[in-house]
Design a protein around this motif. Structure first.
Motif, PDB file in Angstrom:
ATOM      1  N   HIS A 297     -82.721  41.103  30.486  1.00 44.83           N
ATOM      2  CA  HIS A 297     -83.118  39.844  29.845  1.00 44.83           C
ATOM      3  C   HIS A 297     -84.195  40.066  28.781  1.00 44.83           C
ATOM      4  O   HIS A 297     -84.169  39.436  27.686  1.00 44.83           O
ATOM      5  N   VAL A 301     -83.707  39.022  24.856  1.00 45.86           N
ATOM      6  CA  VAL A 301     -84.625  38.154  24.112  1.00 45.86           C
ATOM      7  C   VAL A 301     -85.142  38.874  22.872  1.00 45.86           C
ATOM      8  O   VAL A 301     -85.279  38.274  21.783  1.00 45.86           O
ATOM      9  N   TYR A 347     -79.979  28.777  38.884  1.00 42.68           N
ATOM     10  CA  TYR A 347     -81.343  29.293  38.740  1.00 42.68           C
ATOM     11  C   TYR A 347     -82.065  29.190  40.092  1.00 42.68           C
ATOM     12  O   TYR A 347     -82.122  28.118  40.693  1.00 42.68           O
ATOM     13  N   PHE A 355     -87.738  28.023  34.330  1.00 40.29           N
ATOM     14  CA  PHE A 355     -87.820  28.502  32.947  1.00 40.29           C
ATOM     15  C   PHE A 355     -86.441  28.286  32.330  1.00 40.29           C
ATOM     16  O   PHE A 355     -85.597  29.180  32.337  1.00 40.29           O
ATOM     17  N   LYS A 356     -86.227  27.071  31.813  1.00 42.22           N
ATOM     18  CA  LYS A 356     -84.906  26.665  31.340  1.00 42.22           C
ATOM     19  C   LYS A 356     -84.384  27.544  30.205  1.00 42.22           C
ATOM     20  O   LYS A 356     -83.173  27.784  30.087  1.00 42.22           O
ATOM     21  N   HIS A 357     -85.291  28.065  29.377  1.00 44.36           N
ATOM     22  CA  HIS A 357     -84.834  28.893  28.274  1.00 44.36           C
ATOM     23  C   HIS A 357     -84.124  30.160  28.754  1.00 44.36           C
ATOM     24  O   HIS A 357     -83.267  30.708  28.072  1.00 44.36           O
ATOM     25  N   THR A 358     -84.492  30.627  29.944  1.00 45.96           N
ATOM     26  CA  THR A 358     -83.814  31.811  30.477  1.00 45.96           C
ATOM     27  C   THR A 358     -82.358  31.495  30.787  1.00 45.96           C
ATOM     28  O   THR A 358     -81.487  32.352  30.605  1.00 45.96           O
ATOM     29  N   ASP A 360     -80.518  29.230  29.237  1.00 45.77           N
ATOM     30  CA  ASP A 360     -79.856  29.125  27.934  1.00 45.77           C
ATOM     31  C   ASP A 360     -79.538  30.514  27.378  1.00 45.77           C
ATOM     32  O   ASP A 360     -78.452  30.740  26.808  1.00 45.77           O
ATOM     33  N   ASN A 361     -80.463  31.437  27.543  1.00 42.75           N
ATOM     34  CA  ASN A 361     -80.248  32.803  27.038  1.00 42.75           C
ATOM     35  C   ASN A 361     -79.040  33.455  27.697  1.00 42.75           C
ATOM     36  O   ASN A 361     -78.227  34.118  27.034  1.00 42.75           O
ATOM     37  N   LYS A 364     -75.670  31.865  26.446  1.00 42.24           N
ATOM     38  CA  LYS A 364     -75.314  32.355  25.118  1.00 42.24           C
ATOM     39  C   LYS A 364     -74.776  33.781  25.194  1.00 42.24           C
ATOM     40  O   LYS A 364     -73.831  34.146  24.463  1.00 42.24           O
TER      41      LYS A 364
END
Length: 441
Positions: A297, A301, A347, A355-358, A360-361, A364
């Protein structure tokens, strides 16, 4: 019978020199016979035995005139009184009173070698031994006892004999043998454990008790042996002697004792432990589950899909039913799972932090991977879930352990039934599973 002493030679001591006394009382009675050791007649001396067919010497019964050519004189019962031995009901004294052949007992004088002192033998004891002699000589009388002794010796050598039996065989107190046996077995176990795992970090008292139960039949009451105390003493003796060069290697992952030390007590787990345990999980599930490296991860990023595209070049992630993605954000571990069949991204966090962005990552990444592999079905339709009501940590050091336990149970389709109180045991189990390279039941 009127017992009285008979003089021998010039001495009044009935036990002097070479006299041998045979009677129920240890002295010469009125029916007893004395053999003069000083006689020169070879037939009367022989090898120390005197023929009962000879006649009496000077020490014959009172009132009987001595016969010069006699070596021994024995009272002979009247022919009419001869018969089978009378019943005694097990009382030797009755046999002495009634005699061996009839109403008068027969006693033989035996001449011992000149170098020996006086010997007193009770007639009744020998008479019973002679009566039982036929039984002793029967074939097979002693076979069972001899075989039993041999079996006992074999069991002692093999370690299968119970402690109680060992105590009886050795003649030592059972309690002492029990403690010594327990201590010896514990020390042997600790030595092998130390060589196998490189330290005592994963050791528990339950391990020692289980080993004792498997290897000996004894009372494992804590009052008999202080197991924690024995372990402390043994560990103290090895504190300055670590296992030199201890190293674990699996699929390019290497663990040292320093890495394994992060599993002790409340230490933070490092990436090496997380990644190696992921390899163990994949092996246990026959690679139907894929575990992403803990740096995946961070690399995603930092460099995007192009930076991690080669990480799964030889792996078809969409053929796995479950993907496990550990997320390491500075000082905290979280977990993202992907169920490829239902196209669900979940999650998990042991502190309830999201950590919502994780998420989303990872979504994608999956869409990009599907386009790279030309799998249109996985390019859309993904769902994201935040899992609530899962076991939570109550400190700031066990997040990594919680993540590994989530992974272990989810990969085996087991419910998440554990708590903070289970952490000491889980840490020890993970240590052993890493060394054994398998998930233990």
């Amino acid at each position: 019978m009127d017992d009285r002493e008979v003089e021998t030679g010039n001495s009044s001591d009935s036990r002097n020199g070479n006299d041998v006394l045979l009677s129920g009382t240890g002295t010469l009675g009125e029916d007893a016979v004395r053999v003069d050791p000083g006689t020169s007649d070879p037939e009367r001396r022989g090898n120390g035995l005197v023929d009962s067919g000879a006649t009496a010497g000077p020490a014959s019964r009172p009132g009987s005139p001595p016969e010069p050519d006699s070596a021994m004189q024995v009272d002979q019962p009247h022919e009419a009184t001869r018969g089978p031995p009378p019943a005694s009901n097990g009382d030797p004294s009755a046999l002495v009173a009634d005699g061996i052949h009839g109403s008068t007992p027969m006693e033989l004088g035996i001449l011992s070698p000149p170098s020996q002192g006086s010997i007193a033998v009770e007639l009744a004891e020998h008479y019973w031994a002679l009566r039982d002699h036929r039984l002793y000589c029967l074939d097979g009388t002693w076979v069972g006892e001899v075989e039993g002794e041999q079996k006992e010796e074999e069991e002692i050598v093999s370690g299968k004999l119970s402690v109680e039996a060992r105590g009886l065989v050795s003649g030592r107190p059972v309690e002492k043998d029990t403690l010594e046996l327990q201590t010896e077995i514990v020390h042997e176990f600790l030595e092998s454990f130390y060589m196998k795992y490189g330290s005592f970090i994963p050791l528990s008292e339950a391990d020692v008790l289980e080993h004792l139960k498997k290897n000996c039949d004894l009372d494992l009451s804590p009052r008999r042996l202080d197991i924690p105390g024995e372990v402390r003493r043994y560990r103290a003796g090895l504190a300055s002697v670590p296992v030199a060069g201890f190293m674990l290697t699996c699929n390019k992952h290497t663990l040292s004792l320093e890495d394994l030390g992060t599993l002790e007590e409340q230490n933070w787990l490092n990436d090496q432990i997380i990644n190696m345990y992921g390899e163990v999980i994949m092996e246990a599930t026959q690679h139907k589950v894929h575990f992403f490296n803990s740096f995946f991860h961070k690399q995603l990023v930092a460099k995007g899909y192009e930076g991690v595209k080669r990480w799964t070049k030889k792996v078809d992630v969409f053929s796995k039913w479950l993907l496990l993605v550990p997320i390491h954000l500075e000082i905290h571990w979280s977990l993202i799972t992907v169920h490829t069949v239902t196209k669900t991204i979940c999650y998990y966090d042991s502190q309830g932090i999201v950590f919502k962005h994780t998420i989303d990552n990872i979504m994608k990444y999956l869409q990009s991977e599907a386009r790279e592999k030309k799998l249109t079905n996985y390019q859309k339709g993904w769902k994201m879930l935040i899992i609530k009501g899962i076991p939570q940590q109550k400190n700031d050091s066990d997040c990594g352990v919680f993540v590994l336990e989530y992974c272990r149970r989810l990969s085996r389709k087991q419910p998440l039934h554990f708590s903070q109180e289970d952490m000491p045991h889980i840490r020890k189990r993970i240590y052993k599973e890493l060394c054994d390279y398998r998930l233990n039941d």
